[in-house]
Motif scaffolding. Structure first.
Motif, short mmCIF file in Angstrom:
data_model
loop_
_atom_site.label_atom_id
_atom_site.label_comp_id
_atom_site.label_asym_id
_atom_site.label_seq_id
_atom_site.Cartn_x
_atom_site.Cartn_y
_atom_site.Cartn_z
N GLN A 56 10.69 6.62 1.07
CA GLN A 56 12.05 6.92 1.54
C GLN A 56 12.97 5.72 1.32
O GLN A 56 14.11 5.88 0.87
CB GLN A 56 12.01 7.31 3.01
CG GLN A 56 11.37 8.66 3.27
CD GLN A 56 11.23 8.97 4.75
OE1 GLN A 56 11.15 8.07 5.60
NE2 GLN A 56 11.18 10.25 5.10
N ALA A 57 12.47 4.53 1.65
CA ALA A 57 13.27 3.32 1.46
C ALA A 57 13.57 3.08 0.00
O ALA A 57 14.70 2.72 -0.39
CB ALA A 57 12.56 2.12 2.07
N LEU A 58 12.57 3.27 -0.86
CA LEU A 58 12.77 3.06 -2.29
C LEU A 58 13.78 4.06 -2.85
O LEU A 58 14.63 3.70 -3.68
CB LEU A 58 11.44 3.19 -3.03
CG LEU A 58 11.50 3.00 -4.54
CD1 LEU A 58 11.92 1.57 -4.89
CD2 LEU A 58 10.15 3.33 -5.17
N ALA A 59 13.71 5.32 -2.40
CA ALA A 59 14.63 6.34 -2.90
C ALA A 59 16.08 5.97 -2.62
O ALA A 59 16.98 6.32 -3.40
CB ALA A 59 14.29 7.69 -2.27
N ILE A 84 4.73 0.05 -6.28
CA ILE A 84 4.87 -0.05 -4.82
C ILE A 84 3.51 -0.45 -4.26
O ILE A 84 2.53 0.26 -4.45
CB ILE A 84 5.33 1.27 -4.20
CG1 ILE A 84 6.64 1.75 -4.83
CG2 ILE A 84 5.49 1.13 -2.69
CD1 ILE A 84 6.46 2.81 -5.90
N GLU A 85 3.47 -1.60 -3.60
CA GLU A 85 2.21 -2.13 -3.07
C GLU A 85 2.50 -2.95 -1.81
O GLU A 85 3.65 -3.35 -1.58
CB GLU A 85 1.51 -3.04 -4.10
CG GLU A 85 1.09 -2.37 -5.39
CD GLU A 85 -0.23 -1.63 -5.31
OE1 GLU A 85 -0.89 -1.71 -4.23
OE2 GLU A 85 -0.62 -0.98 -6.29
N ALA A 86 1.46 -3.26 -1.07
CA ALA A 86 1.56 -4.26 -0.01
C ALA A 86 1.30 -5.62 -0.66
O ALA A 86 0.28 -6.26 -0.41
CB ALA A 86 0.57 -3.98 1.10
N PHE A 87 2.22 -6.03 -1.53
CA PHE A 87 2.03 -7.26 -2.31
C PHE A 87 1.72 -8.43 -1.37
O PHE A 87 2.44 -8.69 -0.41
CB PHE A 87 3.28 -7.59 -3.12
CG PHE A 87 3.49 -6.70 -4.31
CD1 PHE A 87 2.81 -6.94 -5.50
CD2 PHE A 87 4.37 -5.63 -4.26
CE1 PHE A 87 3.01 -6.12 -6.60
CE2 PHE A 87 4.57 -4.81 -5.35
CZ PHE A 87 3.88 -5.05 -6.54
N ILE A 88 0.65 -9.15 -1.68
CA ILE A 88 0.32 -10.37 -0.94
C ILE A 88 1.37 -11.42 -1.26
O ILE A 88 1.80 -11.55 -2.41
CB ILE A 88 -1.09 -10.86 -1.33
CG1 ILE A 88 -2.13 -9.79 -0.98
CG2 ILE A 88 -1.42 -12.17 -0.64
CD1 ILE A 88 -3.51 -10.07 -1.56
N PRO A 121 12.42 -5.16 -1.12
CA PRO A 121 11.66 -5.05 0.13
C PRO A 121 11.68 -3.61 0.64
O PRO A 121 12.71 -2.94 0.58
CB PRO A 121 12.41 -5.99 1.08
CG PRO A 121 13.23 -6.88 0.20
CD PRO A 121 13.58 -6.05 -1.00
N LEU A 122 10.55 -3.16 1.16
CA LEU A 122 10.46 -1.81 1.69
C LEU A 122 10.11 -1.88 3.17
O LEU A 122 10.70 -2.65 3.91
CB LEU A 122 9.43 -1.01 0.88
CG LEU A 122 9.76 -0.86 -0.61
CD1 LEU A 122 8.63 -0.14 -1.35
CD2 LEU A 122 11.07 -0.13 -0.82
N ASP A 123 9.15 -1.09 3.63
CA ASP A 123 8.83 -1.03 5.05
C ASP A 123 7.72 -2.01 5.39
O ASP A 123 6.67 -2.04 4.74
CB ASP A 123 8.38 0.40 5.40
CG ASP A 123 8.14 0.58 6.89
OD1 ASP A 123 9.09 0.39 7.66
OD2 ASP A 123 7.00 0.91 7.26
#
Length: 344
Positions: free
Chosen positions: A162-165, A276-280, A328-330
């Protein structure tokens, strides 16, 4: 200088029990039941077939970490949802994220008992170890389990998508292919915000009927198509944008680089790959969830791992991508955009 305090050590060391209490609550559907109104301990034990004495400890443990609210003390105390659990752990809510916790409760939690063995062997500790069944085969062979897996992935990805959209200018592009698109969640979120884009959700054949059903339910069948295929073996549907939501971390380095090269080759000039990832974090000090997920990949796949944005950009540069952007996303997650820019 103050003396060191062991309280943080004890809190983390005992955290497995707190985690399991929450997973049990989600698995039971406790927060969903409490959406109808607060309940006493006695009422909760009767509703779920539990024993009163340990259940009071269980409930109050969740109160102590703000995973439940409590009004009053003693046997007549009423337990209910907090604002956060009412929004995110009630299965009736659109932002429900408990699907991921349900998967962790049903299977993953037990595999983590063998983390030390995984660190020594580098081998997966899931069904591949206990029954010789690779992860995706285990998830995809039964329709009910596959649906549960899709729901779990949706719970972890919905807010990010949703954030990316909203954050990325999808309206400047006409076509998008989502690699490993599962039930087309990313495509559905993007298409709902950007009426001019046409999307393809590309995944293995068992997923396609689920994606078709959810696309139709969203009323987006004219702009989203679910296409079956193996994203390693088969050609990718052409598009100006290629997205990969929590896909790259499932694979070892060689396969990560293969997917990135396939994306570069499939894109036209001016196109872009969005991961889209939980990039370290690059210093590997702060993104606890990203590091946790990397160990989860060890447990599930053995040689798979999460990674930093800098590593991703390095792999993309080697494939030919020339320009990068981070969105940045969630929470701990973000999107990194790699552009196939003809100007560079």
């Amino acid at each position: 200088m103050s003396e060191p305090d062991p309280s943080a050590i004890l809190a983390i060391a005992s955290g497995y029990g707190v985690s399991k209490a929450l997973l049990s609550a989600v698995g039971l559907g406790l927060h969903t039941r409490l959406a109808a109104g607060p309940m006493t301990c006695q009422q909760i034990t009767a509703a779920f077939g539990l024993q009163v004495r340990p259940t009071r400890d269980f409930l109050d443990l969740l109160v102590s970490v703000d995973m439940l609210a409590r009004e009053g003390d003693g046997p007549e105390a009423l337990y209910g949802n907090t604002p956060a659990t009412a929004r995110f752990l009630d299965r009736g809510q659109p932002e429900y994220i408990g699907g991921l916790a349900e998967i962790w409760e049903l299977r993953d939690y037990r595999f983590w008992a063998d983390l030390t063995e995984a660190l020594r062997s580098g081998q997966p500790q899931n069904e591949a170890k206990h029954a010789g069944t690779p992860f995706f085969e285990a998830m995809y062979r039964e329709r009910e389990r596959l649906e549960a897996f899709m729901n779990a992935m949706n719970g972890s990805s919905l807010r990010n998508f949703q954030a990316l959209a909203k954050a990325f200018p999808f309206g400047s592009y006409a076509t998008l292919t989502d690699i490993g698109g599962a039930d087309a969640l990313l495509c559905r979120e993007v298409a709902a915000v950007h009426p001019g884009i046409h999307c393809v959700s590309f995944d293995l054949p068992p997923v396609t009927p689920i994606a078709d059903r959810r696309i139709a339910s969203a009323g987006l069948g004219e702009r989203i198509q679910a296409v079956s295929g193996d994203f390693f073996a088969d050609p990718w549907p052409p598009a100006q944008l290629i997205t990969m939501g929590m896909i790259l971390h499932d694979w070892n380095l060689e396969r990560k680089q293969t997917l990135i090269r396939k994306a570069y080759d499939a894109l036209p000039e001016g196109g872009a790959l969005i991961a889209i990832e939980a990039f370290i974090d690059d210093a590997r000090r702060h993104n606890t969830f990203g590091l946790f997920m990397s160990l989860m990949m060890l447990i599930e796949f053995g040689d798979a791992f999460d990674f930093t944005a800098a590593q991703f950009c390095q792999w993309c540069s080697a494939a030919g991508f020339s320009r990068f952007e981070t969105i940045p996303l969630d929470g701990p997650s973000s999107a990194v955009v790699a552009y196939k820019d003809p100007r560079c």
